[in-house]
Scaffold this motif. Sequence first.
Motif, PDB file in Angstrom:
ATOM      1  N   GLY A 194       0.784  -1.229   0.000  1.00 25.73           N
ATOM      2  CA  GLY A 194       0.000   0.000   0.000  1.00 25.73           C
ATOM      3  C   GLY A 194       0.816   1.280   0.000  1.00 25.73           C
ATOM      4  N   ARG A 195       2.093   1.187  -0.383  1.00 28.49           N
ATOM      5  CA  ARG A 195       2.940   2.380  -0.452  1.00 28.49           C
ATOM      6  C   ARG A 195       3.366   2.652  -1.888  1.00 28.49           C
ATOM      7  NH1 ARG A 195       4.811  -0.354   4.134  1.00 28.49           N
ATOM      8  NH2 ARG A 195       6.517  -1.295   2.941  1.00 28.49           N
ATOM      9  N   LYS A 196       3.940   3.824  -2.086  1.00 22.76           N
ATOM     10  CA  LYS A 196       4.383   4.203  -3.418  1.00 22.76           C
ATOM     11  C   LYS A 196       5.768   3.627  -3.702  1.00 22.76           C
ATOM     12  CE  LYS A 196       1.966   8.666  -3.497  1.00 22.76           C
ATOM     13  NZ  LYS A 196       2.133  10.138  -3.715  1.00 22.76           N
ATOM     14  N   PRO A 197       6.017   3.206  -4.935  1.00 24.85           N
ATOM     15  CA  PRO A 197       7.377   2.790  -5.315  1.00 24.85           C
ATOM     16  C   PRO A 197       8.356   3.946  -5.159  1.00 24.85           C
ATOM     17  CG  PRO A 197       5.783   2.123  -6.970  1.00 24.85           C
ATOM     18  CD  PRO A 197       5.067   3.037  -6.032  1.00 24.85           C
ATOM     19  N   LYS A 198       9.641   3.605  -5.064  1.00 28.60           N
ATOM     20  CA  LYS A 198      10.698   4.602  -4.861  1.00 28.60           C
ATOM     21  C   LYS A 198      11.630   4.601  -6.071  1.00 28.60           C
ATOM     22  CE  LYS A 198       9.300   5.068  -0.525  1.00 28.60           C
ATOM     23  NZ  LYS A 198       8.251   4.025  -0.476  1.00 28.60           N
ATOM     24  N   LEU A 199      11.853   5.795  -6.630  1.00 27.01           N
ATOM     25  CA  LEU A 199      12.666   5.910  -7.835  1.00 27.01           C
ATOM     26  C   LEU A 199      13.890   6.770  -7.544  1.00 27.01           C
ATOM     27  CD1 LEU A 199      12.681   5.183 -10.886  1.00 27.01           C
ATOM     28  CD2 LEU A 199      11.655   7.429 -11.300  1.00 27.01           C
ATOM     29  N   TYR A 200      15.077   6.207  -7.766  1.00 31.88           N
ATOM     30  CA  TYR A 200      16.309   6.981  -7.615  1.00 31.88           C
ATOM     31  C   TYR A 200      16.350   8.122  -8.632  1.00 31.88           C
ATOM     32  CZ  TYR A 200      18.655   3.375  -4.750  1.00 31.88           C
ATOM     33  OH  TYR A 200      19.024   2.503  -3.759  1.00 31.88           O
ATOM     34  N   GLY A 201      16.555   9.347  -8.137  1.00 33.15           N
ATOM     35  CA  GLY A 201      16.745  10.498  -9.020  1.00 33.15           C
ATOM     36  C   GLY A 201      15.634  10.636 -10.036  1.00 33.15           C
ATOM     37  N   ALA A 202      16.028  10.920 -11.284  1.00 31.12           N
ATOM     38  CA  ALA A 202      15.047  11.094 -12.354  1.00 31.12           C
ATOM     39  C   ALA A 202      14.630   9.760 -12.972  1.00 31.12           C
ATOM     40  CB  ALA A 202      15.617  12.004 -13.431  1.00 31.12           C
ATOM     41  N   GLY A 203      15.320   8.685 -12.614  1.00 28.62           N
ATOM     42  CA  GLY A 203      14.954   7.376 -13.128  1.00 28.62           C
ATOM     43  C   GLY A 203      15.393   7.108 -14.555  1.00 28.62           C
ATOM     44  N   LEU A 204      16.372   7.843 -15.042  1.00 23.79           N
ATOM     45  CA  LEU A 204      16.809   7.685 -16.428  1.00 23.79           C
ATOM     46  C   LEU A 204      17.908   6.640 -16.607  1.00 23.79           C
ATOM     47  CD1 LEU A 204      16.816  11.424 -17.567  1.00 23.79           C
ATOM     48  CD2 LEU A 204      14.979   9.722 -17.742  1.00 23.79           C
ATOM     49  N   ASN A 205      18.401   6.079 -15.507  1.00 21.19           N
ATOM     50  CA  ASN A 205      19.439   5.042 -15.594  1.00 21.19           C
ATOM     51  C   ASN A 205      18.873   3.810 -16.288  1.00 21.19           C
ATOM     52  OD1 ASN A 205      19.549   6.682 -12.975  1.00 21.19           O
ATOM     53  ND2 ASN A 205      21.678   6.047 -13.265  1.00 21.19           N
ATOM     54  N   VAL A 206      19.621   3.301 -17.260  1.00 18.84           N
ATOM     55  CA  VAL A 206      19.152   2.194 -18.098  1.00 18.84           C
ATOM     56  C   VAL A 206      19.807   0.886 -17.673  1.00 18.84           C
ATOM     57  CG1 VAL A 206      19.145   1.251 -20.444  1.00 18.84           C
ATOM     58  CG2 VAL A 206      18.681   3.686 -20.067  1.00 18.84           C
ATOM     59  N   LEU A 248       5.664   0.734 -15.606  1.00 16.28           N
ATOM     60  CA  LEU A 248       5.065  -0.515 -16.048  1.00 16.28           C
ATOM     61  C   LEU A 248       4.583  -1.345 -14.866  1.00 16.28           C
ATOM     62  CD1 LEU A 248       4.356  -2.329 -18.410  1.00 16.28           C
ATOM     63  CD2 LEU A 248       6.705  -3.213 -18.377  1.00 16.28           C
ATOM     64  N   ILE A 249       5.339  -1.368 -13.774  1.00 18.07           N
ATOM     65  CA  ILE A 249       4.896  -2.070 -12.569  1.00 18.07           C
ATOM     66  C   ILE A 249       3.579  -1.484 -12.076  1.00 18.07           C
ATOM     67  CG2 ILE A 249       5.401  -2.404 -10.109  1.00 18.07           C
ATOM     68  CD1 ILE A 249       8.374  -2.684 -10.911  1.00 18.07           C
ATOM     69  N   LEU A 250       3.504  -0.165 -11.991  1.00 19.18           N
ATOM     70  CA  LEU A 250       2.286   0.484 -11.503  1.00 19.18           C
ATOM     71  C   LEU A 250       1.091   0.178 -12.409  1.00 19.18           C
ATOM     72  CD1 LEU A 250       3.844   3.865 -10.395  1.00 19.18           C
ATOM     73  CD2 LEU A 250       2.546   2.330  -8.909  1.00 19.18           C
ATOM     74  N   GLU A 251       1.282   0.298 -13.709  1.00 20.22           N
ATOM     75  CA  GLU A 251       0.178   0.039 -14.633  1.00 20.22           C
ATOM     76  C   GLU A 251      -0.272  -1.417 -14.555  1.00 20.22           C
ATOM     77  OE1 GLU A 251       0.740   3.234 -18.263  1.00 20.22           O
ATOM     78  OE2 GLU A 251       1.956   1.407 -18.315  1.00 20.22           O
ATOM     79  N   THR A 252       0.678  -2.335 -14.482  1.00 21.03           N
ATOM     80  CA  THR A 252       0.351  -3.758 -14.415  1.00 21.03           C
ATOM     81  C   THR A 252      -0.410  -4.085 -13.135  1.00 21.03           C
ATOM     82  OG1 THR A 252       2.346  -4.279 -15.685  1.00 21.03           O
ATOM     83  CG2 THR A 252       1.319  -6.090 -14.496  1.00 21.03           C
ATOM     84  N   MET A 253      -0.111  -3.332 -12.058  1.00 20.08           N
ATOM     85  CA  MET A 253      -0.768  -3.583 -10.773  1.00 20.08           C
ATOM     86  C   MET A 253      -1.994  -2.709 -10.575  1.00 20.08           C
ATOM     87  SD  MET A 253       2.627  -4.176  -8.386  1.00 20.08           S
ATOM     88  CE  MET A 253       1.750  -5.004  -7.039  1.00 20.08           C
ATOM     89  N   GLY A 254      -2.461  -2.082 -11.670  1.00 18.55           N
ATOM     90  CA  GLY A 254      -3.708  -1.320 -11.634  1.00 18.55           C
ATOM     91  C   GLY A 254      -3.608   0.038 -10.985  1.00 18.55           C
ATOM     92  N   LYS A 255      -2.436   0.638 -10.972  1.00 21.02           N
ATOM     93  CA  LYS A 255      -2.214   1.939 -10.356  1.00 21.02           C
ATOM     94  C   LYS A 255      -1.901   2.993 -11.417  1.00 21.02           C
ATOM     95  CE  LYS A 255      -2.426   0.042  -6.243  1.00 21.02           C
ATOM     96  NZ  LYS A 255      -3.545   0.292  -5.304  1.00 21.02           N
ATOM     97  N   ASP A 256      -2.013   4.258 -11.016  1.00 16.79           N
ATOM     98  CA  ASP A 256      -1.597   5.360 -11.884  1.00 16.79           C
ATOM     99  C   ASP A 256      -0.079   5.288 -12.059  1.00 16.79           C
ATOM    100  OD1 ASP A 256      -0.685   7.954 -12.769  1.00 16.79           O
ATOM    101  OD2 ASP A 256      -2.631   8.762 -12.180  1.00 16.79           O
ATOM    102  N   LYS A 257       0.388   5.381 -13.290  1.00 17.73           N
ATOM    103  CA  LYS A 257       1.812   5.209 -13.549  1.00 17.73           C
ATOM    104  C   LYS A 257       2.674   6.331 -12.986  1.00 17.73           C
ATOM    105  CE  LYS A 257       2.249   7.319 -18.151  1.00 17.73           C
ATOM    106  NZ  LYS A 257       2.656   7.061 -19.558  1.00 17.73           N
ATOM    107  N   THR A 258       2.053   7.411 -12.543  1.00 15.06           N
ATOM    108  CA  THR A 258       2.812   8.518 -11.933  1.00 15.06           C
ATOM    109  C   THR A 258       2.820   8.451 -10.410  1.00 15.06           C
ATOM    110  OG1 THR A 258       0.891  10.009 -11.838  1.00 15.06           O
ATOM    111  CG2 THR A 258       2.179  10.002 -13.878  1.00 15.06           C
ATOM    112  N   ASP A 259       2.245   7.400  -9.843  1.00 13.56           N
ATOM    113  CA  ASP A 259       2.068   7.322  -8.391  1.00 13.56           C
ATOM    114  C   ASP A 259       3.300   6.713  -7.707  1.00 13.56           C
ATOM    115  OD1 ASP A 259       0.756   7.660  -5.987  1.00 13.56           O
ATOM    116  OD2 ASP A 259      -0.299   5.725  -6.104  1.00 13.56           O
ATOM    117  N   PHE A 260       4.447   7.429  -7.799  1.00  6.93           N
ATOM    118  CA  PHE A 260       5.688   6.979  -7.168  1.00  6.93           C
ATOM    119  C   PHE A 260       6.393   8.179  -6.546  1.00  6.93           C
ATOM    120  CE2 PHE A 260       6.672   7.899 -11.606  1.00  6.93           C
ATOM    121  CZ  PHE A 260       7.755   8.751 -11.497  1.00  6.93           C
TER     122      PHE A 260
END
Length: 327
Positions: A194-206, A248-260
């Motif tokens: 029930g928490r938001k995912p955590k993204l390092y920085g801008a998340g552009l690391n590939v 993609l994780i958020l969308e697959t789990m039925g969440k808004d993809k910006t909810d991190f």
Amino acid sequence: MTGGAGFIGSNFVRYVLENTDYSVTVLDKLTYAGNKESLAGLDESRFSLVEGDIADAELVNELVPRVDAIVHYAAESHNDNSLSDPRPFLDTNIIGTYTLIEAARRHEKRFHHISTDEVYGDLELDDPNRFTEATPYNPSSPYSSTKAGSDLLVRAWVRSFGLQATISNCSNNYGPYQHIEKFIPRQITEVLEGRKPKLYGAGLNVRDWIHADDHSSAVLTILEKGEIGETYLIGADGEKNNLEVVELILETMGKDKTDFDHVNDRPGHDLRYAIDSTKLRTELGWQPKFQDFEAGLKATIDWYTANRDWWSSAKAETEAKYAEKGQ
């Protein structure tokens, strides 16, 4: 094999038992990253687990004469941990590997060394190139530098002592049984709790993602067909940046993809990894089967959803460690 109670190690054990008639003896120290439950339900007539340290020369020399080959997965592997306490990485990745190759040399056993693409450093985001077997080493963390050191030890033992060894360097794995400190399972379990995912920085690391089963099939191919003294890069053309994966994780789990949430970036965070596995594919005939990342990720999400008992006890402690670093 070493490290068989860990993430990619346990997947390899299961893959071997399901796809060959080999028997497997696992040597694992069962640190926080090793979990006996990852090996639950296996055929005990073909599988055994020995709890112990790969740097324990007496134990290693007791076990090695009983087997035909050694597949060396065991490693301290989490970059964040290597930045806060590098010493265990030296003990396991350098001294542990030395102990194993000395035993393999003494008893004339086939040896395969599992390594990482992180030994090559990183690439610019717009670089058209990928890592190849000829890419110079340029590690950037205590983890990747000790893995580079272990690779070089194996190469030296091949040249100086005739060790019957091969090496593989693989891109980022995903799939079941991965510790929740790692990027993908951490985000999945955050959403499940029930928490938001955590993204390092801008998340552009590939990162160049590969399913653990494809890694397992590649290692088995190298063990059976690889040329002694050679290095093979393992990858499945799965480049995605961290932002794309979280969305993609958020969308697959039925969440808004910006909810991190954005959190503090990791020091020295490598920009991009990318593997060119042409040599493995052309010389040994290997091909990945799980090239649909979305389908593989959904299956991974389903596994963590169905196996809360496997990861829930470690979740609070893991998140507390991240919270201390503002991550």
